[in-house]
Write an enzyme that holds these catalytic residues in place. Structure first.
Site, PDB file in Angstrom:
ATOM      1  N   GLU A 164     152.019  24.963 -10.703  1.00 38.01           N
ATOM      2  CA  GLU A 164     151.406  23.646 -10.947  1.00 38.01           C
ATOM      3  C   GLU A 164     150.800  23.592 -12.354  1.00 38.01           C
ATOM      4  OE1 GLU A 164     148.915  22.247  -7.642  1.00 38.01           O
ATOM      5  OE2 GLU A 164     150.757  21.272  -6.962  1.00 38.01           O
ATOM      6  N   ASP A 296     137.756  28.858   1.964  1.00 35.94           N
ATOM      7  CA  ASP A 296     138.338  30.063   1.353  1.00 35.94           C
ATOM      8  C   ASP A 296     137.556  31.342   1.637  1.00 35.94           C
ATOM      9  OD1 ASP A 296     140.282  28.402   0.333  1.00 35.94           O
ATOM     10  OD2 ASP A 296     140.172  29.203  -1.698  1.00 35.94           O
ATOM     11  N   GLN A 314     143.724  21.891   2.402  1.00 37.18           N
ATOM     12  CA  GLN A 314     144.063  21.227   3.660  1.00 37.18           C
ATOM     13  C   GLN A 314     143.345  21.882   4.859  1.00 37.18           C
ATOM     14  OE1 GLN A 314     148.000  20.667   6.422  1.00 37.18           O
ATOM     15  NE2 GLN A 314     148.372  20.954   4.271  1.00 37.18           N
TER      16      GLN A 314
HETATM   17  C1  LIG Z   1     145.012  24.869  -9.487  1.00 35.22           C
HETATM   18  C2  LIG Z   1     144.915  24.870  -7.980  1.00 35.22           C
HETATM   19  C3  LIG Z   1     145.778  24.078  -7.249  1.00 35.22           C
HETATM   20  C4  LIG Z   1     145.683  24.036  -5.846  1.00 35.22           C
HETATM   21  N1  LIG Z   1     146.511  23.200  -5.161  1.00 35.22           N
HETATM   22  C5  LIG Z   1     146.363  23.068  -3.833  1.00 35.22           C
HETATM   23  C6  LIG Z   1     147.147  22.119  -3.108  1.00 35.22           C
HETATM   24  O1  LIG Z   1     148.009  21.449  -3.666  1.00 35.22           O
HETATM   25  N2  LIG Z   1     146.936  21.985  -1.771  1.00 35.22           N
HETATM   26  C7  LIG Z   1     145.969  22.715  -1.116  1.00 35.22           C
HETATM   27  O2  LIG Z   1     145.788  22.507   0.112  1.00 35.22           O
HETATM   28  N3  LIG Z   1     145.216  23.629  -1.762  1.00 35.22           N
HETATM   29  C8  LIG Z   1     145.376  23.828  -3.105  1.00 35.22           C
HETATM   30  N4  LIG Z   1     144.601  24.740  -3.785  1.00 35.22           N
HETATM   31  C9  LIG Z   1     143.649  25.599  -3.039  1.00 35.22           C
HETATM   32  C10 LIG Z   1     142.343  24.850  -2.780  1.00 35.22           C
HETATM   33  O3  LIG Z   1     141.833  24.307  -3.984  1.00 35.22           O
HETATM   34  C11 LIG Z   1     141.297  25.773  -2.129  1.00 35.22           C
HETATM   35  O4  LIG Z   1     141.870  26.372  -0.984  1.00 35.22           O
HETATM   36  C12 LIG Z   1     140.068  24.956  -1.748  1.00 35.22           C
HETATM   37  O5  LIG Z   1     139.412  24.522  -2.916  1.00 35.22           O
HETATM   38  C13 LIG Z   1     139.100  25.709  -0.850  1.00 35.22           C
HETATM   39  O6  LIG Z   1     138.070  24.828  -0.485  1.00 35.22           O
HETATM   40  P1  LIG Z   1     136.589  25.374  -0.211  1.00 35.22           P
HETATM   41  O7  LIG Z   1     135.779  24.205   0.215  1.00 35.22           O
HETATM   42  O8  LIG Z   1     136.647  26.566   0.688  1.00 35.22           O
HETATM   43  O9  LIG Z   1     136.078  25.937  -1.597  1.00 35.22           O
HETATM   44  P2  LIG Z   1     135.885  25.254  -3.029  1.00 35.22           P
HETATM   45  O10 LIG Z   1     136.716  24.080  -3.205  1.00 35.22           O
HETATM   46  O11 LIG Z   1     136.051  26.408  -3.977  1.00 35.22           O
HETATM   47  O12 LIG Z   1     134.349  24.818  -3.009  1.00 35.22           O
HETATM   48  C14 LIG Z   1     133.299  25.770  -3.018  1.00 35.22           C
HETATM   49  C15 LIG Z   1     132.024  25.097  -3.456  1.00 35.22           C
HETATM   50  O13 LIG Z   1     130.981  26.066  -3.407  1.00 35.22           O
HETATM   51  C16 LIG Z   1     130.219  26.055  -4.612  1.00 35.22           C
HETATM   52  N5  LIG Z   1     129.733  27.415  -4.823  1.00 35.22           N
HETATM   53  C17 LIG Z   1     130.469  28.530  -4.936  1.00 35.22           C
HETATM   54  N6  LIG Z   1     129.672  29.609  -5.043  1.00 35.22           N
HETATM   55  C18 LIG Z   1     128.413  29.159  -5.002  1.00 35.22           C
HETATM   56  C19 LIG Z   1     127.136  29.783  -5.042  1.00 35.22           C
HETATM   57  N7  LIG Z   1     127.005  31.126  -5.124  1.00 35.22           N
HETATM   58  N8  LIG Z   1     126.028  29.015  -4.954  1.00 35.22           N
HETATM   59  C20 LIG Z   1     126.130  27.662  -4.848  1.00 35.22           C
HETATM   60  N9  LIG Z   1     127.310  27.018  -4.796  1.00 35.22           N
HETATM   61  C21 LIG Z   1     128.437  27.756  -4.865  1.00 35.22           C
HETATM   62  C22 LIG Z   1     131.187  25.577  -5.675  1.00 35.22           C
HETATM   63  O14 LIG Z   1     130.487  24.936  -6.743  1.00 35.22           O
HETATM   64  C23 LIG Z   1     132.061  24.582  -4.883  1.00 35.22           C
HETATM   65  O15 LIG Z   1     131.516  23.273  -4.922  1.00 35.22           O
HETATM   66  C24 LIG Z   1     144.705  24.832  -5.181  1.00 35.22           C
HETATM   67  C25 LIG Z   1     143.835  25.654  -5.931  1.00 35.22           C
HETATM   68  C26 LIG Z   1     143.934  25.684  -7.317  1.00 35.22           C
HETATM   69  C27 LIG Z   1     142.975  26.550  -8.110  1.00 35.22           C
END
Ligand SMILES: Cc1cc2nc3c(=O)[nH]c(=O)nc-3n(C[C@H](O)[C@H](O)[C@H](O)COP(=O)(O)OP(=O)(O)OC[C@H]3O[C@@H](n4cnc5c(N)ncnc54)[C@H](O)[C@@H]3O)c2cc1C
Length: 400
Positions: A164, A296, A314
């Protein structure tokens, strides 16, 4: 009144809060994130390439909170499950009755020498912006240096994220060329990948389509090349069975080979592998029924393959919705429900107008796939930010 503490306002954490806010009951939510904005991590490559400014993939967290929720902007340092306490960098510790951990991902360098120091990471808004700044500086530098390596952008890894990103870089080729004062064809975009077959989530036909698309866009794909180390401006690798290291130089080197869950998990004594913790069927921690681990940082087992589901936005968002439901059950003294996941498909974009993947059981390719990808993004925005954020950040120009 019960206190629900949610750590992280990404796809998983914010979805939990949004859905919980709609529930009746005697509870208060505290949401903690290091940023005062939510960012769509799945769009970071757009900011890295310079196709979108940060304002197009972020919105203020406060905008989507109601009076049930208090927001604390701070960094989570450790979690003490026995004392039901979370330590923050700058505020007093927070106590909870129920905890939702959704701290997301960090870059994984697999201990490869120089990867953390000499490659640009793409895991947060500042790191994505740094990549774009670096590209601009390096292209301008070419005007004095005339070093062809300045014109080479090297992506380490050709997984979903790497592909991507490479696609987004090709979209911006013309702009980079103008900065450097060269023809667009002189800007070289290279992906170095250890596997010989890329995009394992797709069948042979789709993967082949992806390969042809990558070639058509002029991305040089070096498969079967294991990265052994990174020096400033240079990647060391071995190709195939040849153990002799080779080098490729590049003015811009970006690391996208993998991610781990937040280091806070390991530092807080969770039993984890690469920052991911195996959870119960209802997404609770194996040792504490009042602690949920989602997104994650969570490893939810797929019983068919006996492996955790891949981490995606997702599944993170679906977990967030499920946890809100289970917390409502727990608050009413009811039993929790097991989580189940059926993927709605995966679509990889390669630039703004090309994509391919599977939606439900249907394969999608080309322009229609690219429009579907934008609709998926709009739906995700609607889930987390509501209509207001869709109207200001959504993609309505589906074909361009
Ligand atoms: C370039 C790219 C493309 C992607 N494309 C896709 C796609 O097309 N489809 C798909 O389903 N997935 C995709 N993904 C994967 C997807 O982005 C992740 O799986 C998703 O972001 C996980 O969501 P989350 O809520 O677990 O964590 P995150 O989105 O990482 O959110 C974590 C949050 O916690 C906060 N945080 C972290 N550590 C701390 C801390 N110590 N103290 C306070 N706050 C903190 C961060 O600021 C953030 O707001 C992609 C990832 C990347 C990098």
């Amino acid at each position: 009144m019960k206190e629900i503490l949610v750590l992280g306002a990404g796809y998983a954490g914010l979805k939990t809060v949004r859905n919980l806010q709609k529930q009746q009951g005697d509870f208060h939510i505290t949401l903690v994130d290091r940023n005062d904005f939510h960012y769509e991590a799945a769009e970071l490559h757009e900011v890295a390439a310079g196709s979108q400014p940060r304002t197009k993939i972020t919105f203020p967290i406060q905008e989507v909170l109601n009076d049930k929720t208090t927001f604390v902007q701070d960094e989570v340092v450790t979690i003490d499950r026995d004392a039901q306490k979370v330590t923050l960098r700058n505020h007093d510790a927070l106590h909870y009755d129920y905890l939702v951990i959704a701290l997301g991902f960090v870059s994984e360098t697999f201990g490869i020498p120089g990867a953390a120091e000499h490659a640009l990471q793409m895991v947060t808004i500042p790191t994505a912006e740094r990549i774009h700044e670096h590209i601009v500086e390096t292209m301008k530098h070419y005007r004095q240096s005339h070093d062809p390596n300045d014109l080479r952008l090297l992506v380490c890894g050709a997984g979903f994220t790497g592909i991507e990103l490479a696609g987004a870089l090709t979209d911006e080729r013309k702009k980079y060329a103008e900065l450097a004062g060269v023809a667009p064809e002189q800007i070289e975009i290279v992906c170095v990948e250890a596997a010989t077959r890329i995009l394992p989530m797709f069948d042979d036909e789709l993967a082949q389509y992806g390969l042809q698309l990558i070639e058509k866009l002029g991305i040089k794909l070096m498969t079967g090349c294991k990265i052994k180390g990174i020096n400033p401006g240079e990647v060391l690798y071995t190709a195939g069975d040849d153990e002799q290291p080779q080098t490729i130089k590049a003015g811009t080197i970006i690391w996208t080979t993998g991610v781990s869950g937040s280091p806070v998990m390991g530092e807080s004594g969770f039993s984890q592998r690469r920052g991911r913790v195996i959870v119960n069927d209802d997404l609770t921690d194996q040792e504490h029924k009042n602690v949920y681990i989602i997104g994650d940082v969570s490893a939810f087992m797929d019983k068919q393959s006996n492996r955790p589901y891949p981490t995606t936005a997702q599944i993170a968002s679906r977990m967030g919705a499920h946890v809100a439901k289970n917390l409502a059950h727990q608050l009413r003294g009811e039993a929790t429900e097991p989580f189940s996941f059926v993927s709605q498909g995966t679509v990889a974009s390669v630039g703004n107008t090309h994509a391919f993947g599977v939606v439900g059981k249907t394969k999608v390719k080309g322009y229609p796939a690219s429009a579907i990808k934008k609709m998926i993004r709009n739906k995700s925005l609607n889930d987390l930010g509501g209509l207001k954020e869709v109207l200001s950040l959504g993609c309505f120009d589906l074909y361009h």
